[in-house]
Scaffold this motif. Structure first.
Motif, PDB file in Angstrom:
ATOM      1  N   PHE A 162       0.832  -1.203   0.000  1.00  0.00           N
ATOM      2  CA  PHE A 162       0.000   0.000   0.000  1.00  0.00           C
ATOM      3  C   PHE A 162       0.869   1.256   0.000  1.00  0.00           C
ATOM      4  O   PHE A 162       0.632   2.193  -0.774  1.00  0.00           O
ATOM      5  CB  PHE A 162      -0.915  -0.027   1.221  1.00  0.00           C
ATOM      6  CG  PHE A 162      -1.731   1.227   1.411  1.00  0.00           C
ATOM      7  CD1 PHE A 162      -2.980   1.348   0.825  1.00  0.00           C
ATOM      8  CD2 PHE A 162      -1.246   2.278   2.182  1.00  0.00           C
ATOM      9  CE1 PHE A 162      -3.731   2.503   0.997  1.00  0.00           C
ATOM     10  CE2 PHE A 162      -1.999   3.432   2.360  1.00  0.00           C
ATOM     11  CZ  PHE A 162      -3.240   3.545   1.769  1.00  0.00           C
ATOM     12  N   TRP A 163       1.861   1.288   0.857  1.00  0.00           N
ATOM     13  CA  TRP A 163       2.729   2.473   0.945  1.00  0.00           C
ATOM     14  C   TRP A 163       3.624   2.623  -0.281  1.00  0.00           C
ATOM     15  O   TRP A 163       3.903   3.737  -0.732  1.00  0.00           O
ATOM     16  CB  TRP A 163       3.578   2.398   2.207  1.00  0.00           C
ATOM     17  CG  TRP A 163       2.818   2.748   3.447  1.00  0.00           C
ATOM     18  CD1 TRP A 163       1.736   3.573   3.545  1.00  0.00           C
ATOM     19  CD2 TRP A 163       3.081   2.292   4.782  1.00  0.00           C
ATOM     20  NE1 TRP A 163       1.308   3.657   4.858  1.00  0.00           N
ATOM     21  CE2 TRP A 163       2.112   2.889   5.643  1.00  0.00           C
ATOM     22  CE3 TRP A 163       4.024   1.439   5.347  1.00  0.00           C
ATOM     23  CZ2 TRP A 163       2.075   2.661   7.010  1.00  0.00           C
ATOM     24  CZ3 TRP A 163       3.992   1.210   6.718  1.00  0.00           C
ATOM     25  CH2 TRP A 163       3.028   1.812   7.543  1.00  0.00           C
ATOM     26  N   ARG A 166       1.319   3.453  -4.070  1.00  0.00           N
ATOM     27  CA  ARG A 166       0.170   4.334  -3.930  1.00  0.00           C
ATOM     28  C   ARG A 166      -0.363   4.824  -5.277  1.00  0.00           C
ATOM     29  O   ARG A 166      -1.533   5.160  -5.396  1.00  0.00           O
ATOM     30  CB  ARG A 166       0.550   5.550  -3.059  1.00  0.00           C
ATOM     31  CG  ARG A 166       0.762   5.214  -1.609  1.00  0.00           C
ATOM     32  CD  ARG A 166      -0.515   4.679  -0.946  1.00  0.00           C
ATOM     33  NE  ARG A 166      -1.501   5.729  -0.749  1.00  0.00           N
ATOM     34  CZ  ARG A 166      -2.703   5.750  -1.297  1.00  0.00           C
ATOM     35  NH1 ARG A 166      -3.075   4.777  -2.101  1.00  0.00           N
ATOM     36  NH2 ARG A 166      -3.544   6.729  -1.052  1.00  0.00           N
ATOM     37  N   PHE A 169      -2.324   1.481  -6.363  1.00  0.00           N
ATOM     38  CA  PHE A 169      -3.193   0.845  -5.364  1.00  0.00           C
ATOM     39  C   PHE A 169      -4.448   1.710  -5.286  1.00  0.00           C
ATOM     40  O   PHE A 169      -4.512   2.679  -4.536  1.00  0.00           O
ATOM     41  CB  PHE A 169      -2.477   0.798  -4.017  1.00  0.00           C
ATOM     42  CG  PHE A 169      -3.007  -0.246  -3.064  1.00  0.00           C
ATOM     43  CD1 PHE A 169      -4.332  -0.246  -2.661  1.00  0.00           C
ATOM     44  CD2 PHE A 169      -2.166  -1.216  -2.552  1.00  0.00           C
ATOM     45  CE1 PHE A 169      -4.821  -1.183  -1.782  1.00  0.00           C
ATOM     46  CE2 PHE A 169      -2.639  -2.179  -1.673  1.00  0.00           C
ATOM     47  CZ  PHE A 169      -3.969  -2.159  -1.287  1.00  0.00           C
ATOM     48  N   GLY A 175      -6.756  -4.159  -3.056  1.00  0.00           N
ATOM     49  CA  GLY A 175      -6.418  -4.680  -1.737  1.00  0.00           C
ATOM     50  C   GLY A 175      -6.703  -6.167  -1.623  1.00  0.00           C
ATOM     51  O   GLY A 175      -5.900  -6.927  -1.063  1.00  0.00           O
ATOM     52  N   TYR A 178      -3.922  -8.088  -3.643  1.00  0.00           N
ATOM     53  CA  TYR A 178      -2.633  -8.189  -2.947  1.00  0.00           C
ATOM     54  C   TYR A 178      -2.744  -9.087  -1.717  1.00  0.00           C
ATOM     55  O   TYR A 178      -1.831  -9.874  -1.420  1.00  0.00           O
ATOM     56  CB  TYR A 178      -2.132  -6.801  -2.560  1.00  0.00           C
ATOM     57  CG  TYR A 178      -1.613  -6.009  -3.726  1.00  0.00           C
ATOM     58  CD1 TYR A 178      -0.553  -6.477  -4.490  1.00  0.00           C
ATOM     59  CD2 TYR A 178      -2.170  -4.773  -4.073  1.00  0.00           C
ATOM     60  CE1 TYR A 178      -0.070  -5.756  -5.573  1.00  0.00           C
ATOM     61  CE2 TYR A 178      -1.699  -4.043  -5.153  1.00  0.00           C
ATOM     62  CZ  TYR A 178      -0.642  -4.543  -5.900  1.00  0.00           C
ATOM     63  OH  TYR A 178      -0.163  -3.834  -6.976  1.00  0.00           O
ATOM     64  N   LEU A 235      -7.614  -1.990   3.540  1.00  0.00           N
ATOM     65  CA  LEU A 235      -6.592  -1.087   3.004  1.00  0.00           C
ATOM     66  C   LEU A 235      -7.002  -0.556   1.631  1.00  0.00           C
ATOM     67  O   LEU A 235      -6.605   0.555   1.248  1.00  0.00           O
ATOM     68  CB  LEU A 235      -5.248  -1.801   2.930  1.00  0.00           C
ATOM     69  CG  LEU A 235      -4.552  -1.990   4.282  1.00  0.00           C
ATOM     70  CD1 LEU A 235      -3.303  -2.860   4.141  1.00  0.00           C
ATOM     71  CD2 LEU A 235      -4.190  -0.638   4.885  1.00  0.00           C
ATOM     72  N   GLY A 236      -7.797  -1.330   0.896  1.00  0.00           N
ATOM     73  CA  GLY A 236      -8.323  -0.825  -0.367  1.00  0.00           C
ATOM     74  C   GLY A 236      -9.270   0.343  -0.152  1.00  0.00           C
ATOM     75  O   GLY A 236      -9.266   1.317  -0.919  1.00  0.00           O
ATOM     76  N   ALA A 239      -7.248   3.337   0.534  1.00  0.00           N
ATOM     77  CA  ALA A 239      -6.643   3.934  -0.662  1.00  0.00           C
ATOM     78  C   ALA A 239      -7.504   5.044  -1.242  1.00  0.00           C
ATOM     79  O   ALA A 239      -6.995   5.954  -1.906  1.00  0.00           O
ATOM     80  CB  ALA A 239      -6.412   2.850  -1.715  1.00  0.00           C
ATOM     81  N   SER A 243      -4.265   8.370   3.246  1.00  0.00           N
ATOM     82  CA  SER A 243      -2.948   8.015   2.725  1.00  0.00           C
ATOM     83  C   SER A 243      -1.953   7.984   3.869  1.00  0.00           C
ATOM     84  O   SER A 243      -2.232   8.459   4.963  1.00  0.00           O
ATOM     85  CB  SER A 243      -2.489   9.032   1.669  1.00  0.00           C
ATOM     86  OG  SER A 243      -2.399  10.330   2.238  1.00  0.00           O
ATOM     87  N   ALA A 247      -3.607   5.051   6.972  1.00  0.00           N
ATOM     88  CA  ALA A 247      -4.033   3.694   6.619  1.00  0.00           C
ATOM     89  C   ALA A 247      -3.892   2.715   7.779  1.00  0.00           C
ATOM     90  O   ALA A 247      -4.460   1.617   7.734  1.00  0.00           O
ATOM     91  CB  ALA A 247      -3.226   3.189   5.430  1.00  0.00           C
TER      92      ALA A 247
END
Length: 399
Positions: A162-163, A166, A169, A175, A178, A235-236, A239, A243, A247
């Motif tokens: 995620f980080w 970005r 994602f 999410g 992944y 986490l999706g 997104a 940010s 998260a």
């Protein structure tokens, strides 16, 4: 099917897409990546490769080379099944292959290594304290320790992706993808150990390996995927709403259902008097609900693609017919099949991918995420779209 025209010139925003000009296609501009991102990616793959070697050495020592080879063949069956499922999920707007490989390696190596280290530390202190193994300790390890440690280890991989990713994602489906790739890697390595120990217990192929294979490869190949997808889904959502450090709250929120589902699954072996009845009455409906949920998420992606491309159509980048073709799976298949009749299938498939990425880049812009390169991506993708159209000039006008 109403076929788009790429061969006519003198186009206007009201009837044909703009930027249809003859001539060779210019080379697309490369995606801009910072030197720091490249260094971190290389370091990440090196670290994961080293951990994979360590985990492989551990399995060779525990199982032996011959048993491990047989386990590899058996574990490849559920691996292929689940990879096909993830490919279906990720088909609309595919994620970068390098990121997917990183996720798989994280699950297969890093998550396993974290779980093994934690388990070894726990066993060491239990032995030092003189705590004997018992049914209670096995229940605690299976229902409390394993779900928390394993889901945390897998979830950390999604958070890192995620980080690091970005700019690609984009939402819940990403999410889930992944999370699924990390879960696949974890389950693959775990299956190697389970299958190998069952073979050793049977001293060959017997009832233990048959039962283990039936349970893990046939009845529950998607179990880990369903658990870890909860963290990926959270986490999706992050997104599209936050940010950076914001998260982390979503990450923790996603871990809770992941751990609970994992614990519920592991606990069934202790309390379910008829395990198969429990499986078909509880786990199968949960799996069906997960499929329905993913299908709805994919439908949302299609609707988002339609809405964003319609904005470009309003200023002449696409025709309404093209928007309809590009925003449905059936339309895409028909259009690509049509282009393949003229030897332009690869280029039209690229045009479809570029248009989809453009829609998601536009979504990042209008949702206030332009600070992570969305406007730059939009500019580059429009240039690629122009190049694709120039290459598609050979497609004839519809009769």
């Amino acid at each position: 099917m109403s076929e788009p025209s790429y061969g006519r010139q003198g186009v206007t925003p009201s009837d044909e897409p703009v930027a249809v000009v003859p001539g060779p296609a210019p080379a697309p501009r490369p995606v801009r990546r910072g030197a720091g991102t490249i260094v971190l990616a290389v370091a990440g793959f090196v670290l994961l490769s080293a951990l994979l070697v360590v985990v492989a050495g551990y399995l060779v020592r525990v199982l032996g080379p011959g048993t491990l080879a047989v386990s590899l063949l058996l574990a490849s069956i559920p691996l292929v099944i689940v990879l096909l499922g993830v490919r279906w999920i990720d088909r609309w707007e595919p994620e970068p292959r390098g990121a997917l490989l990183f996720a798989f390696l994280w699950g297969a190596a890093a998550s396993i290594a974290i779980a093994l280290v934690f388990s070894g530390i726990t066993q060491y202190y239990e032995a030092a304290a003189g705590i004997p193994k018992s049914a209670g300790s096995e229940f605690f390890a299976a229902v409390f320790q394993a779900p928390v440690v394993e889901e945390l280890a897998k979830g950390l991989g999604i958070l890192l992706v995620f980080w690091a990713m970005r700019r690609t994602f984009d939402g819940p489906v990403d999410g889930v993808v992944y999370g699924a790739m990390i879960a696949i890697g974890f389950a693959f390595t775990e299956n190697l150990q389970y299958f190998g120990l069952a073979i050793i217990e049977d001293r060959g192929f017997g009832s233990d390996i048959v039962q283990t294979f039936l349970l893990r490869a046939i009845l529950s190949p998607f179990a880990h995927v369903m658990f870890t997808a909860c963290t990926g889904l959270a986490l999706g959502l992050a997104a599209r709403r936050t940010s950076g450090l914001g998260a982390i709250g979503y990450f923790i929120a996603g871990l809770i259902p992941a751990v609970l589902l994992h614990a519920f699954w592991n606990s069934a072996g202790f309390w379910a008097t008829d395990w198969f009845r429990y499986y078909f009455l509880v786990q199968v409906p949960l799996f069906v609900l997960a499929i329905v949920g993913v299908a709805r998420l994919r439908r949302h992606e299609q609707n988002l693609t339609r809405e964003r491309l319609a904005e470009y159509a309003a200023v002449g980048w696409f025709t309404p017919t093209e928007v309809n073709l590009l925003s449905t799976a059936a339309g895409r298949r028909q259009a690509i099949a049509w282009a393949s009749r003229f030897g332009l299938k690869p280029r039209y498939a690229r045009f479809v991918r570029t248009a989809t990425r453009l829609a998601f880049a536009r979504q990042r812009v209008i949702s206030g995420r332009g600070s992570i390169g969305a406007q730059l991506d939009e500019s580059d993708l429009l240039a690629e779209l122009t190049a694709d159209r120039r290459a598609l000039v050979a497609l004839p006008s519809p009769a």
